[in-house]
Scaffold this motif. Structure first.
Motif, PDB file in Angstrom:
ATOM      1  N   SER A 189      33.500 -17.394 -31.195  1.00 17.18           N
ATOM      2  CA  SER A 189      34.469 -18.196 -31.939  1.00 17.18           C
ATOM      3  C   SER A 189      34.072 -18.324 -33.400  1.00 17.18           C
ATOM      4  CB  SER A 189      34.571 -19.596 -31.320  1.00 17.18           C
ATOM      5  OG  SER A 189      35.337 -20.462 -32.131  1.00 17.18           O
ATOM      6  N   VAL A 190      35.079 -18.456 -34.255  1.00 19.21           N
ATOM      7  CA  VAL A 190      34.835 -18.687 -35.689  1.00 19.21           C
ATOM      8  C   VAL A 190      34.097 -20.010 -35.883  1.00 19.21           C
ATOM      9  CG1 VAL A 190      35.950 -19.022 -37.940  1.00 19.21           C
ATOM     10  CG2 VAL A 190      36.862 -17.333 -36.351  1.00 19.21           C
ATOM     11  N   SER A 191      34.282 -20.949 -34.955  1.00 19.09           N
ATOM     12  CA  SER A 191      33.626 -22.265 -35.070  1.00 19.09           C
ATOM     13  C   SER A 191      32.104 -22.163 -34.997  1.00 19.09           C
ATOM     14  CB  SER A 191      34.135 -23.208 -33.970  1.00 19.09           C
ATOM     15  OG  SER A 191      33.768 -22.720 -32.690  1.00 19.09           O
ATOM     16  N   ASN A 192      31.583 -21.030 -34.502  1.00 19.53           N
ATOM     17  CA  ASN A 192      30.121 -20.844 -34.486  1.00 19.53           C
ATOM     18  C   ASN A 192      29.539 -20.860 -35.894  1.00 19.53           C
ATOM     19  OD1 ASN A 192      29.598 -20.676 -31.721  1.00 19.53           O
ATOM     20  ND2 ASN A 192      30.090 -18.496 -31.633  1.00 19.53           N
ATOM     21  N   ILE A 193      30.376 -20.604 -36.896  1.00 18.08           N
ATOM     22  CA  ILE A 193      29.925 -20.596 -38.282  1.00 18.08           C
ATOM     23  C   ILE A 193      29.443 -21.988 -38.707  1.00 18.08           C
ATOM     24  CG2 ILE A 193      30.649 -20.258 -40.704  1.00 18.08           C
ATOM     25  CD1 ILE A 193      30.483 -17.609 -39.323  1.00 18.08           C
ATOM     26  N   TRP A 194      30.175 -23.037 -38.285  1.00 17.45           N
ATOM     27  CA  TRP A 194      29.835 -24.395 -38.759  1.00 17.45           C
ATOM     28  C   TRP A 194      29.382 -25.361 -37.655  1.00 17.45           C
ATOM     29  CZ3 TRP A 194      34.882 -22.382 -39.178  1.00 17.45           C
ATOM     30  CH2 TRP A 194      35.794 -22.856 -38.239  1.00 17.45           C
ATOM     31  N   SER A 195      29.387 -24.906 -36.394  1.00 17.28           N
ATOM     32  CA  SER A 195      29.097 -25.819 -35.280  1.00 17.28           C
ATOM     33  C   SER A 195      27.620 -25.962 -34.929  1.00 17.28           C
ATOM     34  CB  SER A 195      29.856 -25.350 -34.029  1.00 17.28           C
ATOM     35  OG  SER A 195      31.241 -25.393 -34.256  1.00 17.28           O
ATOM     36  N   HIS A 196      26.749 -25.331 -35.664  1.00 17.28           N
ATOM     37  CA  HIS A 196      25.322 -25.375 -35.323  1.00 17.28           C
ATOM     38  C   HIS A 196      24.499 -25.801 -36.535  1.00 17.28           C
ATOM     39  CE1 HIS A 196      26.054 -23.416 -31.408  1.00 17.28           C
ATOM     40  NE2 HIS A 196      27.008 -22.775 -32.073  1.00 17.28           N
ATOM     41  N   GLY A 197      24.801 -26.984 -37.009  1.00 17.50           N
ATOM     42  CA  GLY A 197      24.064 -27.539 -38.148  1.00 17.50           C
ATOM     43  C   GLY A 197      24.806 -27.425 -39.463  1.00 17.50           C
ATOM     44  N   GLY A 198      26.056 -26.942 -39.434  1.00 12.04           N
ATOM     45  CA  GLY A 198      26.849 -26.819 -40.652  1.00 12.04           C
ATOM     46  C   GLY A 198      26.602 -25.512 -41.387  1.00 12.04           C
ATOM     47  N   ILE A 199      27.230 -25.389 -42.561  1.00 13.72           N
ATOM     48  CA  ILE A 199      27.121 -24.164 -43.360  1.00 13.72           C
ATOM     49  C   ILE A 199      25.720 -24.031 -43.960  1.00 13.72           C
ATOM     50  CG2 ILE A 199      28.064 -22.864 -45.316  1.00 13.72           C
ATOM     51  CD1 ILE A 199      30.040 -23.117 -43.061  1.00 13.72           C
ATOM     52  N   PHE A 200      25.112 -25.172 -44.339  1.00 12.15           N
ATOM     53  CA  PHE A 200      23.770 -25.180 -44.929  1.00 12.15           C
ATOM     54  C   PHE A 200      22.794 -25.916 -44.004  1.00 12.15           C
ATOM     55  CE2 PHE A 200      26.710 -24.716 -48.449  1.00 12.15           C
ATOM     56  CZ  PHE A 200      26.101 -23.791 -49.293  1.00 12.15           C
ATOM     57  N   PRO A 201      22.505 -25.359 -42.817  1.00 13.69           N
ATOM     58  CA  PRO A 201      21.685 -26.070 -41.832  1.00 13.69           C
ATOM     59  C   PRO A 201      20.252 -26.361 -42.285  1.00 13.69           C
ATOM     60  CG  PRO A 201      21.954 -23.772 -41.202  1.00 13.69           C
ATOM     61  CD  PRO A 201      22.872 -24.011 -42.352  1.00 13.69           C
ATOM     62  N   ASN A 202      19.719 -25.521 -43.162  1.00 12.27           N
ATOM     63  CA  ASN A 202      18.347 -25.725 -43.659  1.00 12.27           C
ATOM     64  C   ASN A 202      18.333 -26.233 -45.090  1.00 12.27           C
ATOM     65  OD1 ASN A 202      17.188 -24.838 -41.229  1.00 12.27           O
ATOM     66  ND2 ASN A 202      17.345 -22.700 -41.850  1.00 12.27           N
ATOM     67  N   GLY A 203      19.471 -26.792 -45.521  1.00 14.38           N
ATOM     68  CA  GLY A 203      19.566 -27.349 -46.863  1.00 14.38           C
ATOM     69  C   GLY A 203      19.526 -26.290 -47.951  1.00 14.38           C
ATOM     70  N   MET A 204      19.384 -26.740 -49.202  1.00 14.47           N
ATOM     71  CA  MET A 204      19.366 -25.824 -50.340  1.00 14.47           C
ATOM     72  C   MET A 204      18.109 -24.945 -50.358  1.00 14.47           C
ATOM     73  SD  MET A 204      22.133 -25.842 -51.936  1.00 14.47           S
ATOM     74  CE  MET A 204      21.646 -24.872 -53.353  1.00 14.47           C
TER      75      MET A 204
END
Length: 446
Positions: A181-196
């Motif tokens: 699913s496309v939702s896998n892009i943001w469903s596992h900690g968001g777009i920046f899961p490890n921060g900047m």
């Protein structure tokens, strides 16, 4: 007796596919796993940023090459506009860049072969070097044909991956790790899961992914119609970035959550294994193996031509400027192959970290080369506005964008220095430049 010259035997299809082959290599197929583990889904943004910066570098390169029919590579115009030291340092640094890149490629061959055979990594690495040397000693036309077919395999594979991925997304395919699913892009900690920090630390491997994008410029000396072929190849770079990098990584992240992908293996192979299609993963492993061999092939081509040009311009030992009966710089090829063999030695001594070290050094040296192209273009605009005015291939937004990209490159180097993983390579690389400046000073004194 008339001296032999490089033959212009590369046709438009060769140049187009060399340009594609140069932008799809080991950095994408193997290195993207490490980049994804750092940045998560924000890796897509990293590829877009680096790709955009390098498109402007390539436009500057294209305008410079076409401004003078006598230019065979960027060392020629660096010498003209900055000085002989710039041509010497940049030429030998470009040789060193591709030596490091070819090392990374042949190391990757060893990694891929271990997917099927449990043998020491250095054995397939050494075999790959010998085979590539033998192939490169033949005509440049054969090199063009090899790269043409290698690149076609890569293109078909990535397009097939994207098509299959879209199909799996549409039908909501169920894998061992969940729904596609496309939702896998943001469903596992968001777009920046490890921060900047994670986002910034991914830039090193992504910069390495793009090494070779300037290969079309090196091939200019052996291109039958540079006025047509070079602009055509450069202008298609943005489409290739969107398709081959952003498109392929997007599909991979939709099929499997980024958290399931290993940093040390190819995500292109893993994605089918995790999806429960082992036969497909074996096929993809074969493709990425040919890709690494292709990139290594390009590496030997580039290093030998750069050595040949440096020697011909009295910036290297004279014996490197001789061509064999096939009009190929055989001596330069032998020397380059011997140095690349250090990659096999590194695979034997430090198999776990060899790839990371050589890719970082390669990325830093390529940043120097790309920066020299931008700086030369700025000087060209100031000194020769007449040539710019009549240019058939003007670089857009220059010189403003040149300064923006140069600042971006400095920022990437600072990030590499901060990162513990890449810091040692950053601190070691200046030794190469110190050696070059010393040898240049000694040559000038002579």
């Amino acid at each position: 007796m008339k001296q032999k010259e490089l033959k212009r035997e590369l046709k438009n299809r060769h140049v187009q596919l060399i340009a594609i082959g140069g932008t799809i290599g080991t950095g994408l197929f193997l290195g993207s796993g490490a980049a994804i583990s750092k940045a998560g889904p924000s890796i897509l943004l990293v590829y877009l940023i680096v790709g955009t910066a390098l498109f402007f570098v390539m436009r500057s390169l294209g305008e410079m090459l076409l401004s003078n029919a006598g230019y065979q590579s960027f060392t020629d115009f660096a010498t003209d506009y900055i000085g002989s030291w710039a041509g010497y340092v940049t030429g030998w640094t470009y040789w060193f860049c591709w030596i490091m890149t070819a090392m990374a490629d042949v190391i990757a061959v060893g990694v891929y072969v271990r997917y099927w055979f449990d043998i020491p990594q250095w054995i397939p690495t050494l075999i790959a070097i010998i085979l590539l040397l033998l192939l490169n000693l033949l005509t440049v036309k054969l090199f063009g044909e090899l790269e043409f077919w290698f690149a076609i395999i890569k293109v078909i594979t990535i397009i097939a991956l994207i098509v299959i991925g879209i199909f799996l997304i549409i039908i909501g395919f169920e894998t061992d790790t969940g729904h596609v699913s496309v939702s896998n892009i943001w469903s596992h900690g968001g777009i920046f899961p490890n921060g900047m920090i994670g986002f910034l630390f991914a830039f090193q491997m992504v910069v390495f992914s793009f090494v070779g994008v300037e290969l079309v410029g090196v091939a200019a000396a052996e291109t039958s119609n540079p006025e047509k072929n070079i602009p055509s190849a450069i202008n298609k770079i943005p489409i290739r970035i969107l398709l081959f990098y952003v498109g392929a990584i997007f599909v991979i992240l939709c099929i499997n959550p980024w958290t399931e992908l290993s940093a040390t293996n190819s995500p292109f192979v893993q994605v089918f294994t995790l999806a429960g299609i082992p036969l497909a993963s074996g096929i993809i492993n074969f493709v990425v193996l040919t890709s690494a061999a292709s990139a290594g092939n390009s590496g030997l081509f580039s290093t030998s031509r750069m050595m040949y040009n440096l020697s011909k311009n009295h910036l290297g030992p004279k014996f490197l400027s001789t061509l064999n009966k096939n009009f190929v710089p055989g001596n330069a090829l032998f020397i380059s192959s011997i140095v690349v063999s250090i990659g096999a030695l590194l695979s034997y001594i430090i198999p776990d970290t060899a790839f990371s070290i050589v890719t970082t050094i390669s990325a830093i040296c390529f940043i120097w080369v790309w920066s020299i192209i931008l700086i030369t273009h700025i000087i060209y605009l100031r000194k020769r506005p007449d040539l710019h005015k009549t240019s058939i291939f003007k670089a857009p937004l220059a010189p403003f964008v040149n300064y923006v990209v140069l600042i971006f490159f400095v920022a990437v180097l600072v990030v590499m220095l901060i990162s513990e993983e890449t810091r040692i390579a950053v601190l070691l690389t200046p030794i190469w430049f110190i050696i070059l400046f010393i040898t240049y000073a000694l040559r000038k004194k002579k």
